[in-house]
Design an enzyme around this catalytic site. Sequence first.
Site, PDB file in Angstrom:
ATOM      1  N   ASP A 150      -1.285  -0.630   6.256  1.00 36.11           N
ATOM      2  CA  ASP A 150      -1.296  -0.022   7.590  1.00 36.11           C
ATOM      3  C   ASP A 150      -2.252  -0.720   8.541  1.00 36.11           C
ATOM      4  OD1 ASP A 150      -3.743   0.817   6.693  1.00 36.11           O
ATOM      5  OD2 ASP A 150      -3.207   2.926   6.515  1.00 36.11           O
TER       6      ASP A 150
ATOM      7  N   ASP B 283      -6.673  -1.169   4.807  1.00 35.26           N
ATOM      8  CA  ASP B 283      -6.404  -2.250   3.866  1.00 35.26           C
ATOM      9  C   ASP B 283      -6.826  -3.614   4.411  1.00 35.26           C
ATOM     10  OD1 ASP B 283      -4.971  -0.494   1.989  1.00 35.26           O
ATOM     11  OD2 ASP B 283      -3.517  -0.367   3.614  1.00 35.26           O
TER      12      ASP B 283
ATOM     13  N   ASP C 244       0.863  -1.181   0.000  1.00 33.90           N
ATOM     14  CA  ASP C 244       0.000   0.000   0.000  1.00 33.90           C
ATOM     15  C   ASP C 244       0.901   1.234   0.000  1.00 33.90           C
ATOM     16  OD1 ASP C 244      -2.411   1.573   0.412  1.00 33.90           O
ATOM     17  OD2 ASP C 244      -1.668   1.866   2.451  1.00 33.90           O
TER      18      ASP C 244
END
Length: 798
Positions: A690, A694, A503
């Site tokens: 994180d 996500d 991410d």
Amino acid sequence: MSKVRCDHCHLEFDEDVMIKDGDKYFCCKGCQGVYHLLRSEGLESFYDKLGDTKLQPAQQPKEDLEKFDLEGFVNRYVKKRDDGLYEINLIIEGIHCAACVWLNEKVLHKLPGIIEASINYTNNKAKIIWDPEVIKLSKIIETIRSIGYNAYPYDPSLQEERALKQRRDYYARILLAVFATMNIMWIAIAQYVGFFTGMRSDIKNILNIAEFALATPTLFYSGWVFFKGAYYGIKNRFINMDFLVATGALLTYLYSIYAMVTHTGEVYFDSVTMIITFVLVGKYLEVLSKKQAVDTVDALLGSLPTEVTVIKDGSKALVSVENVIVGDIIELKPGEKVVIDGVIVNGEASFDESSLTGESVPVFKKEGDEVLSGSICLDGVVRYEATKEFSTSLISNIATLLEDAVTKKPRVEQLANQISGYFSLTILSIAMFTFFGWYFHTGFEHALIVAVSVIVIACPCALGLATPMATLVGLGEALKRGILFKEARFLETIAKSDTVVLDKTGTITKGKPEVVAEEKFKEFDENIVYTLCEHSNHPISRGVLEYLAKKSKHKILQSQKIEEIKARGIKAIIDGKEVLGGNAQFLHENGITMSYEGENSLFAVAIDKELVVLYELADELRENAAYAIGKIKELGLEVWMLTGDNERSAAKVAKMAGIDKYRAKLLPQEKSAFIDKLHHAGKVVIMAGDGINDAIALACSDIAIAMGSGADIALSVSDVVLLDEKPMKIYEAIVIGRRVFRAVKENLALSLLYNVIAVPLAVMGYVNPLFAALAMSLSSLTVVGNSFRIKGIRWTRG
């Protein structure tokens, strides 16, 4: 927990496991009954004469078992799960090989009400989950005792004491064995010399008697641990390693007595002492090695203080960590370890967080900063407010996850344990066929010695140690570097991975974007934007919020109908006005026309369908992010970046980080769909995020790595937690996983190769019992030594 003495036998126990009778305490109902009987008979003077002398406690095993069901014991050692089940970690005494693990697990799984029973061979720790409505803990302990083992609750603070007791027992047994072996060697040399030069029978008989006198205590005292294990194995119709060692030594001993008494053949008392000594020393070195591997795990909780200084009504009081509640003010002095998470309310100091992050550089913290359990206050006196209870603090969560990781076995270890369960019986069968084969060819004496060599040289321990030893060392090394694997099997999965998906915000970048440009289209009340951003935890919103807070003091206005759309924006009714805030696509979807061609992240605000302001935000790359991604690529992994941000911003970050493949403007469900697409292509995927935005993508990946020190959501949704948020830790996690899996394969190959070569050699008569015992011990130590090579990983710094 305070200790109290039994008012009958005067033995000391923890107060919570004692029976309280008025102002008296008793360790069991037997002591309680005898106490009242003597009182009723007018024998009070008995206790006056007793003084501090301790009586032998009442020998009532069932009464002893009852303490495991007492409320105080349950509250201290048993975890009550949300699903109504109970969970406890026990230490099983008496486990000598992987077959012992297999037996205990097999017996426990047959008990009604047992949901899970998993034992780690390296530290003998068992994780047991059961239904308290079906079976009691006392029945579980009783069952373990009935098959020849003992169990007590795992307590890190007492592990060193118990390990010392075990080492002392080994010391005494080894000391006698080594003394007898050294002396018997001189006698054996004299006999071997006499065999070639001629020796009178009376002198030979004296030497035989001397060897018998030295071999007997060695066999029955030093080797008692093997006889005990063999007895309970036979009792449960189970052939274990102890049975092989005990049988080999005892058969050699009995034949030597026969040869000594009848004056026919040669005695092999020297082989008896050698078998016991070599195997016992090998087991002792194995115990030491396993203890060293376990130290990293036990030290995590074993070194934590059990009490903290709490400030209440202006006065200080020592309070048990279990009794601290959220909001209590705790005082820390230099050198003290943080046990409970909190926020500093007074004072400042430097903190050593190396046990959490692996970084040795102290971190300076002041009023308003968060302190994490597991760190150490180095200088200064600080007071902080507890934001969590002990059971939910970071260090407690880490310990729980680590205990689970140690007890949950990889598939390869489960298979090895099953093989070990049948290994000894197979070897015993081979030894019997070997005996009869050689008996008809060379006679009884030679056939017996060859069969004993077959029995002694076989080593199921090396096979059983192959996986748990490597995984335990790997888990410990990972923890030292601030990497927490939630299960040992994830080491194997991460080693087989070939794709890494990252991410952008919070993983590659710091996740704290700052406003670098502001463009106003008309005058508006900044309090409206401030209020809107206050209702969102997204990094972009928080960046705008901090920017406005630095400009001037703002107030929060009345708001309603607040709705946050993931990866898009947020809308609400604030001060009677319809307010929208988010990216360009979100505003387009709501009928507001705008254009943006920049490379930075965007947060646009519209009030009553009219664009009023546009904020550009930039986020810095995390430390050594580009270097870490380069190192991951060197390992042969494919790297992707996913983000919900715009195409230009994604391209900018990807270029800075050295990533060739990326996807932008993705919703959370679109990220998970992309990972599914990789799965369909046959990829084994690591997803690092994180842990907050996500969650869906992390759940879809083969290995979910959560960035974020101590975030509860990160601990719950991930397979691997990076306590230090540096991307380099992703690379280190992959390297450790690969190194551990390689060590497992090497260990299995070594143990299988040893048995495949050693057993046939022994069957063919090329190995005598003395060298068989030495080879068997060395095979286990070879596996242990190879596992410790994991500690020698050479790290490069970016």
